[in-house]
Design a protein around this motif. Sequence first.
Motif, PDB file in Angstrom:
ATOM      1  N   ALA A 148      30.123   8.005  34.278  1.00  0.00           N
ATOM      2  CA  ALA A 148      29.739   9.176  33.486  1.00  0.00           C
ATOM      3  C   ALA A 148      29.906  10.459  34.295  1.00  0.00           C
ATOM      4  O   ALA A 148      30.438  11.458  33.791  1.00  0.00           O
ATOM      5  CB  ALA A 148      28.294   9.032  33.009  1.00  0.00           C
ATOM      6  N   LEU A 149      29.478  10.438  35.560  1.00  0.00           N
ATOM      7  CA  LEU A 149      29.604  11.627  36.405  1.00  0.00           C
ATOM      8  C   LEU A 149      31.066  12.019  36.609  1.00  0.00           C
ATOM      9  O   LEU A 149      31.433  13.188  36.512  1.00  0.00           O
ATOM     10  CB  LEU A 149      28.935  11.378  37.763  1.00  0.00           C
ATOM     11  N   ILE A 150      31.885  11.023  36.882  1.00  0.00           N
ATOM     12  CA  ILE A 150      33.306  11.306  37.106  1.00  0.00           C
ATOM     13  C   ILE A 150      33.979  11.728  35.804  1.00  0.00           C
ATOM     14  O   ILE A 150      34.801  12.654  35.778  1.00  0.00           O
ATOM     15  CB  ILE A 150      34.008  10.078  37.710  1.00  0.00           C
ATOM     16  N   GLY A 151      33.635  11.043  34.717  1.00  0.00           N
ATOM     17  CA  GLY A 151      34.241  11.374  33.433  1.00  0.00           C
ATOM     18  C   GLY A 151      33.958  12.794  32.996  1.00  0.00           C
ATOM     19  O   GLY A 151      34.824  13.472  32.436  1.00  0.00           O
ATOM     20  N   VAL A 152      32.749  13.284  33.290  1.00  0.00           N
ATOM     21  CA  VAL A 152      32.388  14.650  32.917  1.00  0.00           C
ATOM     22  C   VAL A 152      33.089  15.667  33.816  1.00  0.00           C
ATOM     23  O   VAL A 152      33.553  16.720  33.350  1.00  0.00           O
ATOM     24  CB  VAL A 152      30.855  14.840  32.986  1.00  0.00           C
ATOM     25  N   GLY A 153      33.192  15.366  35.101  1.00  0.00           N
ATOM     26  CA  GLY A 153      33.714  16.347  36.046  1.00  0.00           C
ATOM     27  C   GLY A 153      35.210  16.329  36.252  1.00  0.00           C
ATOM     28  O   GLY A 153      35.757  17.239  36.877  1.00  0.00           O
ATOM     29  N   ARG A 154      35.906  15.342  35.708  1.00  0.00           N
ATOM     30  CA  ARG A 154      37.338  15.217  36.006  1.00  0.00           C
ATOM     31  C   ARG A 154      38.165  16.381  35.474  1.00  0.00           C
ATOM     32  O   ARG A 154      39.207  16.719  36.036  1.00  0.00           O
ATOM     33  CB  ARG A 154      37.871  13.894  35.440  1.00  0.00           C
ATOM     34  N   HIS A 155      37.710  17.035  34.390  1.00  0.00           N
ATOM     35  CA  HIS A 155      38.476  18.144  33.826  1.00  0.00           C
ATOM     36  C   HIS A 155      38.425  19.398  34.701  1.00  0.00           C
ATOM     37  O   HIS A 155      39.241  20.298  34.528  1.00  0.00           O
ATOM     38  CB  HIS A 155      37.957  18.480  32.428  1.00  0.00           C
ATOM     39  N   ARG A 156      37.461  19.453  35.601  1.00  0.00           N
ATOM     40  CA  ARG A 156      37.324  20.630  36.460  1.00  0.00           C
ATOM     41  C   ARG A 156      38.226  20.553  37.688  1.00  0.00           C
ATOM     42  O   ARG A 156      38.307  21.499  38.453  1.00  0.00           O
ATOM     43  CB  ARG A 156      35.867  20.789  36.903  1.00  0.00           C
ATOM     44  N   LEU A 157      38.868  19.428  37.881  1.00  0.00           N
ATOM     45  CA  LEU A 157      39.727  19.255  39.052  1.00  0.00           C
ATOM     46  C   LEU A 157      41.098  19.878  38.817  1.00  0.00           C
ATOM     47  O   LEU A 157      41.658  19.782  37.729  1.00  0.00           O
ATOM     48  CB  LEU A 157      39.916  17.760  39.342  1.00  0.00           C
ATOM     49  N   GLY A 158      41.644  20.501  39.839  1.00  0.00           N
ATOM     50  CA  GLY A 158      43.032  20.914  39.781  1.00  0.00           C
ATOM     51  C   GLY A 158      43.919  19.714  40.051  1.00  0.00           C
ATOM     52  O   GLY A 158      43.433  18.611  40.341  1.00  0.00           O
ATOM     53  N   ALA A 159      45.225  19.921  39.977  1.00  0.00           N
ATOM     54  CA  ALA A 159      46.161  18.817  40.191  1.00  0.00           C
ATOM     55  C   ALA A 159      45.983  18.203  41.581  1.00  0.00           C
ATOM     56  O   ALA A 159      45.979  16.979  41.742  1.00  0.00           O
ATOM     57  CB  ALA A 159      47.595  19.303  40.003  1.00  0.00           C
ATOM     58  N   ARG A 160      45.798  19.080  42.586  1.00  0.00           N
ATOM     59  CA  ARG A 160      45.669  18.571  43.952  1.00  0.00           C
ATOM     60  C   ARG A 160      44.380  17.757  44.118  1.00  0.00           C
ATOM     61  O   ARG A 160      44.410  16.657  44.690  1.00  0.00           O
ATOM     62  CB  ARG A 160      45.674  19.729  44.942  1.00  0.00           C
ATOM     63  N   GLY A 161      43.262  18.288  43.632  1.00  0.00           N
ATOM     64  CA  GLY A 161      41.997  17.565  43.747  1.00  0.00           C
ATOM     65  C   GLY A 161      42.025  16.247  43.002  1.00  0.00           C
ATOM     66  O   GLY A 161      41.486  15.228  43.465  1.00  0.00           O
ATOM     67  N   TYR A 162      42.665  16.250  41.827  1.00  0.00           N
ATOM     68  CA  TYR A 162      42.785  15.033  41.025  1.00  0.00           C
ATOM     69  C   TYR A 162      43.561  13.964  41.785  1.00  0.00           C
ATOM     70  O   TYR A 162      43.155  12.808  41.859  1.00  0.00           O
ATOM     71  CB  TYR A 162      43.473  15.382  39.710  1.00  0.00           C
ATOM     72  N   ARG A 163      44.684  14.393  42.385  1.00  0.00           N
ATOM     73  CA  ARG A 163      45.501  13.442  43.132  1.00  0.00           C
ATOM     74  C   ARG A 163      44.793  12.944  44.387  1.00  0.00           C
ATOM     75  O   ARG A 163      44.898  11.765  44.749  1.00  0.00           O
ATOM     76  CB  ARG A 163      46.836  14.096  43.502  1.00  0.00           C
ATOM     77  N   VAL A 164      44.041  13.834  45.031  1.00  0.00           N
ATOM     78  CA  VAL A 164      43.297  13.429  46.228  1.00  0.00           C
ATOM     79  C   VAL A 164      42.266  12.353  45.880  1.00  0.00           C
ATOM     80  O   VAL A 164      42.111  11.357  46.606  1.00  0.00           O
ATOM     81  CB  VAL A 164      42.608  14.652  46.882  1.00  0.00           C
ATOM     82  N   LEU A 165      41.563  12.534  44.761  1.00  0.00           N
ATOM     83  CA  LEU A 165      40.568  11.533  44.356  1.00  0.00           C
ATOM     84  C   LEU A 165      41.230  10.209  43.981  1.00  0.00           C
ATOM     85  O   LEU A 165      40.696   9.132  44.283  1.00  0.00           O
ATOM     86  CB  LEU A 165      39.735  12.065  43.188  1.00  0.00           C
ATOM     87  N   LEU A 166      42.374  10.282  43.316  1.00  0.00           N
ATOM     88  CA  LEU A 166      43.097   9.047  42.991  1.00  0.00           C
ATOM     89  C   LEU A 166      43.539   8.317  44.259  1.00  0.00           C
ATOM     90  O   LEU A 166      43.423   7.088  44.357  1.00  0.00           O
ATOM     91  CB  LEU A 166      44.309   9.355  42.115  1.00  0.00           C
ATOM     92  N   VAL A 167      44.036   9.076  45.227  1.00  0.00           N
ATOM     93  CA  VAL A 167      44.440   8.469  46.497  1.00  0.00           C
ATOM     94  C   VAL A 167      43.212   7.886  47.210  1.00  0.00           C
ATOM     95  O   VAL A 167      43.275   6.807  47.801  1.00  0.00           O
ATOM     96  CB  VAL A 167      45.160   9.494  47.397  1.00  0.00           C
ATOM     97  N   GLY A 168      42.089   8.612  47.140  1.00  0.00           N
ATOM     98  CA  GLY A 168      40.861   8.108  47.749  1.00  0.00           C
ATOM     99  C   GLY A 168      40.424   6.785  47.149  1.00  0.00           C
ATOM    100  O   GLY A 168      40.029   5.856  47.868  1.00  0.00           O
ATOM    101  N   SER A 169      40.504   6.676  45.828  1.00  0.00           N
ATOM    102  CA  SER A 169      40.132   5.411  45.188  1.00  0.00           C
ATOM    103  C   SER A 169      41.133   4.316  45.547  1.00  0.00           C
ATOM    104  O   SER A 169      40.755   3.147  45.712  1.00  0.00           O
ATOM    105  CB  SER A 169      40.038   5.579  43.665  1.00  0.00           C
TER     106      SER A 169
END
Length: 203
Positions: free
Chosen positions: A164-185
Amino acid sequence: MRELLLGLSLGLGAGVAPGALLGLVITASLRGGFRAGLGLACVPLLSDLPVVLLSVTAVGALPGALLRALSVLGGLYVVYLAVSSAREARTALPPEPGVTAPSSARELLRGVAVNMLNPHPWLFWIAVGAPIFATAWDRSPASALAFTGGFYLVLVGSKAALAALIGVGRHRLGARGYRVLLVGSALLLAATGLLLLVRGVTG
């Protein structure tokens, strides 16, 4: 009451511990939002029944070689998922606000496969869960059910809260932050997969 509290505390520890399923929950929540992450969070409810039944009815009867084989197979599969996620992350773009991808049956099946091939649920129920369940059952069936229910309530609930926390906050990420989190996972998945491989090979 004691069995319920024990189940809740063990479920919390298992729910927030880094691992393959947690990595999949994070990835699914980033890509598809809360609904997709919730589906992965509920995977233990689908995959753990044979684990629990075998462990409770035949504690210690499963050969160590089987657990090691599960560890190796699970490790290889989790590493494969990590590499796939890392490749996709290179060109991934964050979802548009208000866009929620439907939960994927394929992702759900991946989660079930990962959990069934992961020796950790087997080891937990053989070494910890089954003895507690058996002792509680001797006291009363309600106590045994309270332990199991409390365990899965928090195990699934903690992962659902993260989704729920990630689902709510994912739209606030820029492309770089989004990719960084995907790489982190993906790195979380890779580390878990390598650990499973090492444990399976070294015994």
